[in-house]
Design a protein around this motif. Structure first.
Motif, PDB file in Angstrom:
ATOM      1  N   ASP A 309       0.853  -1.188   0.000  1.00 52.90           N
ATOM      2  CA  ASP A 309       0.000   0.000   0.000  1.00 52.90           C
ATOM      3  C   ASP A 309       0.892   1.243   0.000  1.00 52.90           C
ATOM      4  O   ASP A 309       1.597   1.505   0.973  1.00 52.90           O
ATOM      5  N   SER A 311      -0.430   4.366  -0.692  1.00 50.84           N
ATOM      6  CA  SER A 311      -1.427   5.428  -0.788  1.00 50.84           C
ATOM      7  C   SER A 311      -0.931   6.715  -0.135  1.00 50.84           C
ATOM      8  O   SER A 311      -0.160   6.697   0.826  1.00 50.84           O
ATOM      9  N   ASP A 312      -1.423   7.847  -0.685  1.00 51.34           N
ATOM     10  CA  ASP A 312      -1.194   9.165  -0.091  1.00 51.34           C
ATOM     11  C   ASP A 312       0.289   9.506   0.049  1.00 51.34           C
ATOM     12  O   ASP A 312       0.731  10.016   1.085  1.00 51.34           O
ATOM     13  N   ARG A 332      -2.149  -1.010  -3.647  1.00 50.99           N
ATOM     14  CA  ARG A 332      -2.932   0.209  -3.476  1.00 50.99           C
ATOM     15  C   ARG A 332      -2.032   1.419  -3.737  1.00 50.99           C
ATOM     16  O   ARG A 332      -0.970   1.570  -3.123  1.00 50.99           O
ATOM     17  N   LYS A 334      -3.602   4.665  -4.029  1.00 51.13           N
ATOM     18  CA  LYS A 334      -4.620   5.707  -3.887  1.00 51.13           C
ATOM     19  C   LYS A 334      -3.999   7.036  -3.456  1.00 51.13           C
ATOM     20  O   LYS A 334      -3.041   7.090  -2.682  1.00 51.13           O
ATOM     21  N   GLY A 335      -4.575   8.133  -3.970  1.00 51.60           N
ATOM     22  CA  GLY A 335      -4.208   9.451  -3.472  1.00 51.60           C
ATOM     23  C   GLY A 335      -2.835   9.935  -3.873  1.00 51.60           C
ATOM     24  O   GLY A 335      -2.179  10.636  -3.095  1.00 51.60           O
ATOM     25  N   ASP A 354      -5.766  -0.650  -6.748  1.00 49.77           N
ATOM     26  CA  ASP A 354      -6.489   0.574  -6.380  1.00 49.77           C
ATOM     27  C   ASP A 354      -5.696   1.778  -6.874  1.00 49.77           C
ATOM     28  O   ASP A 354      -4.601   2.064  -6.391  1.00 49.77           O
ATOM     29  N   SER A 356      -7.448   4.869  -7.228  1.00 53.86           N
ATOM     30  CA  SER A 356      -8.385   5.970  -7.010  1.00 53.86           C
ATOM     31  C   SER A 356      -7.643   7.230  -6.568  1.00 53.86           C
ATOM     32  O   SER A 356      -6.536   7.181  -6.045  1.00 53.86           O
ATOM     33  N   LYS A 357      -8.282   8.378  -6.838  1.00 52.58           N
ATOM     34  CA  LYS A 357      -7.745   9.687  -6.466  1.00 52.58           C
ATOM     35  C   LYS A 357      -6.366   9.931  -7.070  1.00 52.58           C
ATOM     36  O   LYS A 357      -5.411  10.309  -6.370  1.00 52.58           O
ATOM     37  N   ASN A 358      -6.254   9.705  -8.371  1.00 49.73           N
ATOM     38  CA  ASN A 358      -5.044  10.022  -9.110  1.00 49.73           C
ATOM     39  C   ASN A 358      -5.382  10.970 -10.257  1.00 49.73           C
ATOM     40  O   ASN A 358      -6.380  11.684 -10.186  1.00 49.73           O
ATOM     41  N   GLU A 377     -10.022  -0.405  -8.896  1.00 53.39           N
ATOM     42  CA  GLU A 377     -10.631   0.805  -8.354  1.00 53.39           C
ATOM     43  C   GLU A 377     -10.001   2.024  -9.034  1.00 53.39           C
ATOM     44  O   GLU A 377      -8.798   2.251  -8.948  1.00 53.39           O
ATOM     45  N   ASN A 381     -10.784   9.904 -10.740  1.00 55.10           N
ATOM     46  CA  ASN A 381      -9.794  10.207 -11.752  1.00 55.10           C
ATOM     47  C   ASN A 381     -10.428  11.137 -12.788  1.00 55.10           C
ATOM     48  O   ASN A 381     -11.413  11.811 -12.489  1.00 55.10           O
TER      49      ASN A 381
END
Length: 542
Positions: A309, A311-312, A332, A334-335, A354, A356-358, A377, A381
């Motif tokens: 992961d 993410s962020d 993952r 994400k972000g 995952d 998402s949020k890219n 996921e 986007n």
């Protein structure tokens, strides 16, 4: 117990003074500055707290206290005047400095008074050791992630380098303690432990034993100063090699450039989670290689890692470092700020992704990179088209929430995915279209009843409407096929004009042109053609 003797046997450099004061309506608060080697911190104390410390030390360490500077007396009247407070400040500074001179191992009341356990290496490890003496076994039994700050891990690493016993002098010289430590296959003797007291609880060996058994760890850093000190956790090196059984690692806001000992985890780490820490995956996984060196067959890999992961973080791309985890099943990302999919083609086991949020705007031939995906996921986007997903035949779950998809025909690219069971299109422009759900579900034909759209399965009413529309479509296709065959058969006559009676409901005359291919269509004014359209679908939807 804290020591003022360093690893070479020399006395550590320590300065302590009362640097300032604050006078309020009924009392004065003194600002104490402590410096041990390069570490500095501040503590605020009232005079009554100084007095309590002095009385405690005189009671418990009377012999040593005979050599300490005279403690300033109490005063009830005039104790808030600036002149008096300045004089008391100087005398308290001398008193504290003399305590440091007298004790090689400062007593616990003194270290507590100075917040030693928050900022000094042995103080940090000592307080952590006492906590784990009571709670360590419970943490190990439950298997929960144990959270260390980067400062705590740094202190542990530094304490391990000291050529000093893991226990205090009192404990190490106690014959019962020697018997306790040398006895093999012993059962824990609570009576001996109680007699040995806090020295036994603060034995650094307990902490080392706990760390060596941990399987799940969370490390938290910070780029800000810690407390009232000059310590910045992200500027400290931290070594992961003491974690001999580590399987699951979480890193939150750490500095990857200060990481040491990652190579000890590569053969056994199962899951890795990294938040707000890296700008490159490779930067974390392979810090010992220079950035310009190409990854080849000789690159060391995390052979057991199946879940990662990132993410962020500050990732702008999926860099080649992801290839260092060839057995990943879940990833993952994400972000971040990722705009396209790269370097995923070697992850043959990847089933969950995952993104998402890219910042992804387009997907081309995704099946060539991640053909074995089951869950994808892509929420939040900037996607407008879905053609690139049309050959992910193993896909079961697809999240597309809050993109820029406005054309319902793009959903048709997903209709041939045989295993797709859950589809999220909410918060896209197309969801504002009239009868959006029915029209989207209709694209999946007989599988409409199996699809969960936007977390809601198709209702009975929706399925009935879809069934009617499908019947109308089949009827229309059959009718158009028959009409076209009849017109083609009359090849030697001009195009026939369909009589009005043939165009009564359920069909209306508007839309499709019917004519013999051997005769061109005359202008509209000659009335030699007919327009056919099935507008009953609108009536069914209404």
């Amino acid at each position: 117990m804290a020591s003022l003797i360093d690893e070479t046997g020399r006395r550590r450099i320590i300065n302590i003074r009362v640097a300032g004061f604050e006078i309020s309506e009924d009392h004065t608060t003194y600002l104490i500055e402590v410096q041990i080697d390069s570490v500095k911190w501040q503590v605020k104390r009232r005079f009554k707290e100084f007095h309590y410390l002095h009385e405690t030390l005189c009671r418990d360490r009377a012999t040593e206290m005979k050599s300490v500077a005279k403690f300033p007396p109490k005063k009830s009247i005039g104790h808030l005047t600036v002149k008096f407070v300045q004089d008391r400040q100087k005398r308290l500074s001398a008193y504290l400095q003399s305590l440091v001179t007298v004790f090689d191992r400062p007593p616990q009341p003194f270290t507590n008074f100075l917040h030693w356990e928050r900022y000094e290496i042995q103080g940090i490890t000592g307080s952590l050791t006492e906590y784990l003496f009571e709670k360590g076994d419970l943490w190990l039994e439950r298997g929960y992630p144990f959270e260390f700050s980067i400062l705590q891990l740094y202190a542990i690493n530094q304490r391990m380098r000291l050529p000093a016993p893991t226990c205090g002098e009192v404990l190490c010289s106690n014959p019962k303690a020697q018997y306790f430590f040398n006895k093999r296959n012993y059962e824990f003797d609570f009576d001996i432990a109680a007699e040995l007291g806090s020295s036994f609880k603060s034995d650094f060996g307990h902490l080392l034993d706990f760390i060596s058994q941990l399987e799940s760890v969370k490390l938290t850093g910070s780029d800000r100063r810690y407390g009232r000190s000059n310590l910045v956790p992200d500027s400290l090196h931290y070594d992961l090699s003491p974690f001999k059984r580590l399987l699951r690692l979480q890193l939150v806001q750490v500095n990857p450039d200060r990481l040491v000992g990652a190579e000890h985890l590569r053969a056994r780490l199962l899951t890795l989670s990294v938040r707000a820490s890296v700008h490159s995956i490779r930067q974390l996984l392979l810090p010992e290689w220079p950035p310009h060196r190409q990854l080849g067959p000789d690159a060391p890999v995390y052979s057991a890692c199946t879940s990662a992961d990132f993410s962020d973080n500050g990732l702008s791309e999926i860099d080649a470092g992801v290839k260092l985890m060839p057995r990943l099943k879940r990833l993952r990302l994400k972000g971040n700020s990722i705009a396209r999919l790269d370097n995923l083609d070697e992850l043959e086991h990847l089933a969950e992704l995952d993104l998402s949020k890219n910042s992804i705007t387009k997907l081309d031939s995704v099946h060539l990179l991640v053909g074995n995906l089951k869950e994808l996921e892509l929420a939040n986007n900037r996607l407008t088209g879905l053609e690139g997903l049309s050959r992910l035949y193993g896909l079961v779950t697809l999240g597309l929430r809050a993109n820029l998809i406005s054309d319902l025909s793009e959903v048709a690219h997903l209709a041939n995915l045989p295993l797709l069971a859950r589809l999220i299109l909410a918060d896209n422009p197309l969801t504002q279209l009239a009868d959006y759900r029915v029209r989207a579900l209709q694209l999946f034909d007989s599988r409409a009843s199996e699809l969960v759209l936007d977390d809601e399965p198709a209702t009975a009413k929706e399925l009935d409407t879809i069934a009617v529309l499908q019947a109308i479509r089949r009827s229309r296709e059959l009718s158009l096929s028959s009409s076209s065959a009849a017109v083609v058969a009359s090849s030697c006559s001009p195009p026939a004009v369909l009589p009005p009676a043939a165009l009564q409901p359920p069909f209306r005359c508007q839309g499709v042109l019917l004519a013999c291919p051997q005769h061109p269509l005359p202008p509209l004014s000659q009335g030699c053609h007919a327009k056919v359209d099935i507008s009953i679908e609108k009536q069914v939807l209404i």
